[in-house]
Design an enzyme around this catalytic site. Structure first.
Site, mmCIF file in Angstrom:
data_model
loop_
_atom_site.group_PDB
_atom_site.id
_atom_site.type_symbol
_atom_site.label_atom_id
_atom_site.label_comp_id
_atom_site.label_asym_id
_atom_site.label_seq_id
_atom_site.Cartn_x
_atom_site.Cartn_y
_atom_site.Cartn_z
ATOM 1 N N ARG A 77 55.271 1.482 -33.310
ATOM 2 C CA ARG A 77 54.819 0.655 -32.371
ATOM 3 C C ARG A 77 53.534 1.392 -31.556
ATOM 4 O O ARG A 77 53.732 2.565 -31.471
ATOM 5 C CB ARG A 77 55.931 0.527 -31.137
ATOM 6 C CG ARG A 77 55.598 -0.307 -29.874
ATOM 7 C CD ARG A 77 56.593 -0.321 -28.916
ATOM 8 N NE ARG A 77 55.938 -0.863 -27.601
ATOM 9 C CZ ARG A 77 56.304 -0.371 -26.621
ATOM 10 N NH1 ARG A 77 57.094 0.566 -26.495
ATOM 11 N NH2 ARG A 77 55.591 -0.833 -25.680
ATOM 12 N N HIS A 121 49.448 -1.525 -22.488
ATOM 13 C CA HIS A 121 50.271 -0.488 -21.886
ATOM 14 C C HIS A 121 49.503 0.309 -20.762
ATOM 15 O O HIS A 121 48.946 1.598 -21.016
ATOM 16 C CB HIS A 121 50.671 0.563 -23.223
ATOM 17 C CG HIS A 121 51.790 1.417 -23.043
ATOM 18 N ND1 HIS A 121 52.932 1.499 -23.904
ATOM 19 C CD2 HIS A 121 52.044 2.368 -22.031
ATOM 20 C CE1 HIS A 121 53.876 2.373 -23.445
ATOM 21 N NE2 HIS A 121 53.424 2.871 -22.372
ATOM 22 N N GLU A 166 56.374 -2.726 -20.026
ATOM 23 C CA GLU A 166 56.947 -2.598 -18.614
ATOM 24 C C GLU A 166 56.045 -2.873 -17.473
ATOM 25 O O GLU A 166 55.429 -2.044 -16.577
ATOM 26 C CB GLU A 166 57.004 -0.663 -18.461
ATOM 27 C CG GLU A 166 57.982 -0.337 -19.716
ATOM 28 C CD GLU A 166 58.452 1.219 -19.570
ATOM 29 O OE1 GLU A 166 57.838 1.878 -18.490
ATOM 30 O OE2 GLU A 166 58.939 1.912 -20.305
ATOM 31 N N ASN A 293 63.075 -1.012 -22.683
ATOM 32 C CA ASN A 293 62.771 0.430 -22.831
ATOM 33 C C ASN A 293 64.079 1.008 -21.713
ATOM 34 O O ASN A 293 64.323 0.406 -21.053
ATOM 35 C CB ASN A 293 61.618 0.787 -22.192
ATOM 36 C CG ASN A 293 60.448 0.378 -23.085
ATOM 37 O OD1 ASN A 293 60.767 -0.007 -24.231
ATOM 38 N ND2 ASN A 293 59.180 0.607 -22.613
ATOM 39 N N TYR A 295 66.109 4.718 -20.571
ATOM 40 C CA TYR A 295 66.002 6.391 -20.569
ATOM 41 C C TYR A 295 67.167 6.720 -19.831
ATOM 42 O O TYR A 295 67.928 7.728 -20.324
ATOM 43 C CB TYR A 295 64.688 6.852 -20.106
ATOM 44 C CG TYR A 295 63.535 6.607 -20.907
ATOM 45 C CD1 TYR A 295 63.131 7.463 -21.823
ATOM 46 C CD2 TYR A 295 62.683 5.393 -20.716
ATOM 47 C CE1 TYR A 295 62.077 7.334 -22.626
ATOM 48 C CE2 TYR A 295 61.671 5.466 -21.734
ATOM 49 C CZ TYR A 295 61.394 6.052 -22.466
ATOM 50 O OH TYR A 295 60.369 6.092 -23.308
ATOM 51 N N GLU A 363 61.510 1.374 -26.604
ATOM 52 C CA GLU A 363 61.605 3.063 -26.249
ATOM 53 C C GLU A 363 62.760 3.506 -25.704
ATOM 54 O O GLU A 363 63.633 3.081 -25.122
ATOM 55 C CB GLU A 363 60.759 3.141 -25.012
ATOM 56 C CG GLU A 363 59.175 2.986 -25.330
ATOM 57 C CD GLU A 363 58.480 3.204 -24.095
ATOM 58 O OE1 GLU A 363 58.853 3.958 -22.999
ATOM 59 O OE2 GLU A 363 57.286 2.584 -23.927
#
Ligand code: IFM
Length: 462
Positions: A77, A121, A166, A293, A295, A363
């Site tokens: 990606r 992005h 995002e 994504n 985290y 991600e």
């Protein structure tokens, strides 16, 4: 060590983004983006760093593709830089910019890897920002034109397309918190930016379909939001935050409606002046996949607004405050490591939005302290533990019925971590920023072994 076994057909990859790795900011006819401007504004980025050189991927992409090939990923990606393709964000494409992505895509394909291309992005051409940026509707139209250019050029070789990465960060971290470019702290214009990003996405989906693109999706960063206590006030705070972080995107994309609690969240700031009839139809165009994504989770409590006058608030000032997680490890981003929340988030989204398309985890990864030893090796056991635990959590979510088709580690390389500059390292491969040499870390070797055994199970049809 017991490694998580995931369904053999699950695809694996790594991810990067143009401004974070490419460098060559003034080469190949590239125009300036809002991140070039932001980085040049004193006090914005740690140590005054910028993506001017970054990992020099623009020149070293062949070496990076060789690392990907050796790693054994199915997918890579990356993002295309809008100002490299259209230096002013409009008009005729820049041939040198398109030629770079031609070479990159060809190299990735020659290595037997499938490209997954993100169109945006965060690097909006500065010229468009000067004309209002995401606050104005015309930027969505411009994004459609840019999409058409890229799709016409690369659509014969790229099957998988991600419109935006995002948009929460573009809209709110950029225009309300002010910690990302363009770095402003606004109210209604930030909400307008969110809407125009969604419109840009839908417009791009239309262009991609017209160009015959294979798989089309968007990458969101939904947050797993937990109340600090069971009090009604803290729960209400989480619901406001859910609208800011998640529902603003998920509701129009997947339910055909705007969130029903915008007034509770933003009061009169959410005046809807930026919406037009028919927008929801464009925004809600069907997708082939949803990129997620993830985290870390966020714990919140109810708190007074920072700005008492509702008319002067930013769109991020919704009467909430983050609460620290005790008793868990934190990465160098200061983010708590709570793998169970990955599983819980995915299951929760699946239940809230029954019509979701299949998910790709676009991600997941961790920034660690990463000190090389005397031989230049990085023994990043904490990153390996993070990845292993999150893959196990992903496996549990899949077992619970969530349709996940792929997983990408963020990131292949250490790179420019936005306002934090180069100090926060997420890579499987260490980048020495003086020599620009690449050094695979222990996590790279671990991921390579993990992918090899996953592939062996796939080949055995297990
Ligand atoms: O580096 C970023 C990336 O650009 C977007 N998602 C989060 C990553 C880590 O902060």
């Amino acid at each position: 060590m017991h490694e998580p076994k995931l369904p053999p057909n699950l695809l694996f990859g790594t991810a990067t983004a143009a401004y974070q790795v490419e460098g060559a900011a003034d080469e190949g006819g590239r125009g300036p983006s809002i991140w070039d401007t932001y980085c040049r504004t004193p006090g914005r980025v740690a140590r005054g760093e910028s993506g001017d050189v970054a990992c020099d991927h623009y020149h070293r992409y062949r070496e990076d593709v060789a690392l990907l090939a050796d790693l054994g990923v199915d997918l890579y990606r990356f993002s295309v830089s809008w100002p490299r393709v259209q230096p002013d964000g409009k008009g005729r494409p820049n041939a040198e910019g398109l030629a770079f992505y031609d070479r990159l895509v060809d190299a990735v394909l020659e290595a037997g890897i499938e490209p997954a291309l993100t169109l945006y992005h965060w690097d909006l051409p500065q010229t468009l920002e000067d004309e209002g940026g995401w606050r104005v509707r015309d930027t969505a139209r411009r994004f459609g034109e840019y999409t058409r250019i890229v799709a016409e050029r690369l659509g014969d070789r790229v099957n998988r397309w991600i419109t935006l990465n995002e948009p929460f960060c573009s809209a709110f971290v950029g225009h309300a918190v002010g910690r990302h470019a363009p770095g402003t702290r606004e109210g209604t214009p930030a909400l307008a930016a969110a809407h125009h990003l969604l419109l840009a996405h839908g417009t791009a989906v239309g262009e991609l379909r017209a160009a015959g693109a294979g798989e089309v999706g968007i990458t969101l960063n939904p947050d797993h939001l937990l109340p600090a206590t069971g009090s009604e006030a803290d729960r209400a705070a989480v619901e406001r935050a859910r609208t800011l972080h998640n529902r603003t995107w998920f509701d129009p994309l997947f339910t055909g409606a705007y969130p029903d609690n915008e007034k509770e969240t933003w009061g009169e700031l959410a005046d809807g002046s930026y919406r037009r009839e028919g927008d929801l139809e464009v925004i809600g165009r069907p997708l082939d996949f949803l990129g997620v994504n993830f985290y870390r989770p966020i714990m919140l409590r109810d708190a007074p607004h920072t700005q008492p006058d509702p008319a002067l608030r930013t769109a991020a000032d919704i009467g909430t405050e983050q609460v620290a997680f005790d008793g868990v490890r934190h990465t160098t981003m200061g983010w708590p490591v709570v793998p169970e929340s990955f599983e819980e988030l995915l299951v929760d989204l699946d239940r809230r939005y029954p019509g979701l398309p299949p998910i790709l985890i676009t991600e997941n990864g961790s920034a660690e302290a990463d000190e090389p030893d005397g031989d230049g090796r990085v023994h990043d056991g904490d990153r390996v533990a993070y990845l292993r635990a999150h893959l196990a959590a992903l496996g549990r979510a899949i077992e619970a019925g969530v349709d996940v088709r792929g997983y990408f580690v963020w990131s292949l390389l250490d790179n420019f971590e936005w306002a934090y500059g180069y100090e926060r390292r997420f890579g499987l491969v260490r980048v020495d920023y003086d020599s620009l040499e690449r050094h695979p870390k222990d996590s790279y070797h671990w991921y390579r072994d993990y992918l090899a055994s996953h592939r062996a199970r796939r080949n055995q049809g297990e």
